[in-house]
Scaffold this motif. Structure first.
Motif, PDB file in Angstrom:
ATOM      1  N   LYS A 387       0.819  -1.218   0.000  1.00  0.00           N
ATOM      2  CA  LYS A 387       0.000   0.000   0.000  1.00  0.00           C
ATOM      3  C   LYS A 387       0.852   1.267   0.000  1.00  0.00           C
ATOM      4  O   LYS A 387       0.516   2.248  -0.661  1.00  0.00           O
ATOM      5  CB  LYS A 387      -0.950  -0.005   1.201  1.00  0.00           C
ATOM      6  N   ASN A 388       1.947   1.264   0.733  1.00  0.00           N
ATOM      7  CA  ASN A 388       2.800   2.454   0.775  1.00  0.00           C
ATOM      8  C   ASN A 388       3.428   2.726  -0.589  1.00  0.00           C
ATOM      9  O   ASN A 388       3.480   3.872  -1.052  1.00  0.00           O
ATOM     10  CB  ASN A 388       3.894   2.279   1.831  1.00  0.00           C
ATOM     11  N   LYS A 391       0.824   4.128  -2.979  1.00  0.00           N
ATOM     12  CA  LYS A 391       0.580   5.558  -2.772  1.00  0.00           C
ATOM     13  C   LYS A 391       1.658   6.395  -3.456  1.00  0.00           C
ATOM     14  O   LYS A 391       1.373   7.424  -4.071  1.00  0.00           O
ATOM     15  CB  LYS A 391       0.535   5.866  -1.270  1.00  0.00           C
ATOM     16  N   LYS A 392       2.919   5.944  -3.379  1.00  0.00           N
ATOM     17  CA  LYS A 392       4.014   6.642  -4.066  1.00  0.00           C
ATOM     18  C   LYS A 392       3.774   6.656  -5.579  1.00  0.00           C
ATOM     19  O   LYS A 392       3.937   7.691  -6.242  1.00  0.00           O
ATOM     20  CB  LYS A 392       5.353   5.974  -3.767  1.00  0.00           C
ATOM     21  N   LEU A 395       0.804   8.973  -6.472  1.00  0.00           N
ATOM     22  CA  LEU A 395       1.171  10.377  -6.301  1.00  0.00           C
ATOM     23  C   LEU A 395       2.063  10.831  -7.457  1.00  0.00           C
ATOM     24  O   LEU A 395       1.812  11.872  -8.075  1.00  0.00           O
ATOM     25  CB  LEU A 395       1.881  10.581  -4.960  1.00  0.00           C
ATOM     26  N   GLU A 422      -4.710  15.290   2.885  1.00  0.00           N
ATOM     27  CA  GLU A 422      -3.830  14.523   3.771  1.00  0.00           C
ATOM     28  C   GLU A 422      -4.054  14.906   5.228  1.00  0.00           C
ATOM     29  O   GLU A 422      -4.046  14.053   6.129  1.00  0.00           O
ATOM     30  CB  GLU A 422      -2.372  14.771   3.393  1.00  0.00           C
ATOM     31  N   TRP A 427      -5.298   9.992   2.532  1.00  0.00           N
ATOM     32  CA  TRP A 427      -5.571   9.339   1.252  1.00  0.00           C
ATOM     33  C   TRP A 427      -5.647   7.822   1.421  1.00  0.00           C
ATOM     34  O   TRP A 427      -5.024   7.259   2.307  1.00  0.00           O
ATOM     35  CB  TRP A 427      -4.467   9.668   0.244  1.00  0.00           C
ATOM     36  N   SER A 428      -6.397   7.185   0.554  1.00  0.00           N
ATOM     37  CA  SER A 428      -6.456   5.728   0.553  1.00  0.00           C
ATOM     38  C   SER A 428      -6.444   5.224  -0.887  1.00  0.00           C
ATOM     39  O   SER A 428      -6.591   5.996  -1.835  1.00  0.00           O
ATOM     40  CB  SER A 428      -7.712   5.233   1.273  1.00  0.00           C
ATOM     41  N   ILE A 429      -6.269   3.926  -1.026  1.00  0.00           N
ATOM     42  CA  ILE A 429      -6.262   3.279  -2.335  1.00  0.00           C
ATOM     43  C   ILE A 429      -7.672   2.763  -2.629  1.00  0.00           C
ATOM     44  O   ILE A 429      -8.208   1.944  -1.885  1.00  0.00           O
ATOM     45  CB  ILE A 429      -5.254   2.120  -2.384  1.00  0.00           C
ATOM     46  N   LEU A 527      -6.092   6.486  -6.534  1.00  0.00           N
ATOM     47  CA  LEU A 527      -5.956   7.290  -5.319  1.00  0.00           C
ATOM     48  C   LEU A 527      -7.223   8.103  -5.066  1.00  0.00           C
ATOM     49  O   LEU A 527      -7.735   8.771  -5.971  1.00  0.00           O
ATOM     50  CB  LEU A 527      -4.757   8.237  -5.480  1.00  0.00           C
TER      51      LEU A 527
END
Length: 602
Positions: A387-388, A391-392, A395, A422, A427-429, A527
């Motif tokens: 998940k991290n 997000k990258k 973004l 934020e 934010w979430s997926i 996102l």
């Protein structure tokens, strides 16, 4: 011009400029518009504990919050300090020195002579609850007495050590307002004093590091100048100060650099002062750093130090502004800062790295972005595990997409909007196709789901899906099946009571109808803000599409790539807008791959 200094507590009792009196100690006037002494047990104990902890630490200095004073004269024509802010600390320390039987300053209450006398003669034999001043002073003395009795049980030297620490090592920020000095008969002066008091006390807005630094710089830079030169220099610095403050208040500029909201920030220029200083954890530590850097036995040297620090402030601002105005640096540095929590330390590091040729700095920024994402494998990245990293990826994909859009004259990723989300839930997926989520049991939620779903699918007659290849389209779900499900939705809406089990079976069938494979991988993810995502979890694609369009109409920020998904921007065929098919997925994945190619090794 106002004066500011960092002085040991002993100097507010007696110093080389203290007027000759019997006895010769400083005098402080508490004006009539202040409510009086009101510190309770937690305030008094906290002050004592802080000094005790400092005394037993390796720190060399400890600083109390500022006191703000105006020079005035008493009835004998001798100097007395009118206290605009800091009454509570001054009275508490006066009571401490009283208990310790050590020299102390005098405190005079304007129009409350009884309080003056009571404080002067305070002891366990004079405790009183006659009025609020007497009550809180008596209580403070009793707290101090009990606190010291506990500390001196096994240490006969404790009081001497404590008094020496408090008077010689504990410092206070002394803010002296010279512009209101000895001006009699002016209602405007009195009004200014009350306005300052209200801002610092009733308004609960403490003096900021920035205000203290401003007073410090102006007081030092004026050395050796005539009165006219001093006024002109002050006006020049004030103008430069105002320009920096206002430009940093531009939301796009501020949030490019900061994760902290503007609403939390009383002074934006303080951000630059924190970048320059090396210690900014505690309140007023930034001011203390500036004060230490400027301080010298030579006034001319202090002036040079102050000018050097002001020039450094302007230099830092110019660098930050250059990053903001340069699209390449704006997007690359903005990406790096958006990933981090501590913006001060990260911006300071980037400033240090920018001390080189511009081309080298650009390459450094590029390589820093590459180091954040280069090892990510787009083909195997997963919602359940990465998940991290997702997000990258999202973004960076949105940043690059914003920068490449040519429909407007200038397109930049809106870090201000991104960071506001934020700070407001995060934010979430989002799954583009719905997951097979838990059963719904709340009748109101079920009713709403049915209403929104029927509104989204009532005009859909069939569903075409790409199953074998981009150009091979087949009708996988037949028209009669869709028609049957629509009828079931309508029947449930019209029924007086909905059977929960029947509903969840119907919901599952609809999700499968609008479903496609590979739920948890990149081509089915996007996102979206957590708040908006929570309302979309159970919805099928056409419902999500309608809601995304409505959200944008309401002015909510939808990342450009997420918006493109639900507007079918990535589609290469003329399939219906209510289905996210294999062709859409392939095109979406290819778009991410091509845009992120300069940054990825996998």
């Amino acid at each position: 011009m106002n004066k500011i200094d960092l002085i040991p507590i002993g100097k507010i009792i007696l110093n080389d400029k203290t007027p000759d009196r019997d006895t010769r100690f400083e005098h402080y006037l508490i004006p009539y518009y202040q409510r009086g002494y009101r510190w309770d047990i937690e305030h008094v104990t906290a002050l004592l504990d802080d000094i005790h902890n400092f005394m037993n630490s390796d720190e060399k200095k400890y600083c109390l919050q500022p006191i703000v004073v105006v020079p005035s004269n008493d009835e004998l024509g001798l100097n007395i300090w009118e206290v605009i802010d800091g009454q509570q600390r001054l009275i508490t320390m006066n009571i401490i020195f009283n208990y310790l039987s050590r020299p102390r300053y005098s405190i005079i209450f304007e129009k409350r002579g009884k309080s003056t006398s009571f404080l002067e003669n305070l002891s366990p034999n004079t405790y009183s609850d006659e009025n609020p001043d007497f009550h809180y002073m008596s209580q403070a003395y009793n707290i101090i007495k009990s606190w010291f009795e506990n500390k001196t049980k096994n240490d006969v030297g404790y009081i001497d050590e404590f008094n020496s620490t408090l008077t010689k090592k504990v410092e206070i920020i002394w803010y002296q307002i010279e512009e209101l000095k000895n001006i009699d008969g002016s209602g405007e002066v009195e009004k200014k004093k009350i306005d300052i008091f209200n801002r610092l006390n009733i308004g609960k807005i403490p003096l900021t590091d920035a205000e203290l630094i401003r007073a410090l710089l102006l007081s030092k830079i004026k050395y050796g100048l005539t009165e006219r030169e001093s006024i002109l220099r002050q006006a020049e610095i004030s103008s430069e100060w105002h320009r920096i403050e206002m430009e940093l208040r531009n939301e796009e500029f501020w949030y490019f650099l900061n994760n902290k909201t503007l609403e939390e920030t009383s002074s934006t220029i303080e951000f630059i002062f924190k970048l320059i200083s090396k210690n900014n954890i505690k309140r007023y530590s930034t001011y203390m750093w500036f004060e230490k850097e400027i301080k010298s036995d030579n006034q001319e040297k202090e002036k040079e130090n102050a000018i050097e620090l002001w020039n450094k402030t302007k230099e830092y601002f110019s660098k930050l502004k250059h990053w903001f105005e340069n699209d390449y640096l704006y997007h690359h540095i903005g990406f790096l800062l958006a990933l981090k929590d501590n913006s001060i330390s990260n911006v300071r590091h980037i400033i240090d790295m920018s001390n080189c040729e511009k081309s080298k700095f650009k390459n450094w920024a590029l390589n820093e972005v590459i180091s954040e994402v280069s090892d990510i494998d787009l083909s195997s990245i997963s919602y359940e595990i990465n998940k991290n990293d997702l997000k990258k990826v999202f973004l960076l994909h949105n940043i690059v997409t914003s920068n490449l859009v040519k429909s407007a004259q200038k397109n930049r990723f809106p870090f201000n909007l991104y960071k506001k989300v934020e700070n407001d839930g995060g934010w979430s997926i989002e799954h583009i196709h719905a997951q097979q989520s838990k059963e719904m049991k709340d009748e109101k939620a079920i009713k709403k789901w049915l209403e929104e779903t029927y509104l989204a699918i009532e005009d859909i007659n069939d569903i075409e899906k790409v199953s074998k290849g981009i150009n091979e389209v087949e009708d996988i779900k037949n028209t009669s099946n869709l028609s049957t499900l629509k009828n079931k939705v309508q029947q449930m809406l019209n029924s007086e009571k909905i059977d929960i089990d029947d509903f969840n079976i119907l919901k599952s069938e609809l999700i499968q109808l609008f479903d496609s494979d590979s739920i948890h991988i990149l081509d089915n993810l996007a996102l979206l803000s957590k708040k908006d995502n929570s309302s979309l979890n159970n919805a099928i694609f056409p419902v999500k599409r309608n809601r995304i369009i409505q959200m944008e109409k309401e002015g909510k920020y939808i990342p450009i790539a997420t918006k493109n998904i639900f507007l079918k921007y990535y589609s290469n065929t003329n399939l219906q807008p209510y289905y996210w098919g294999n062709d859409d997925k392939q095109s979406y994945f290819q778009d991410i791959s091509s845009k992120l190619k300069p940054y990825l090794t996998n």
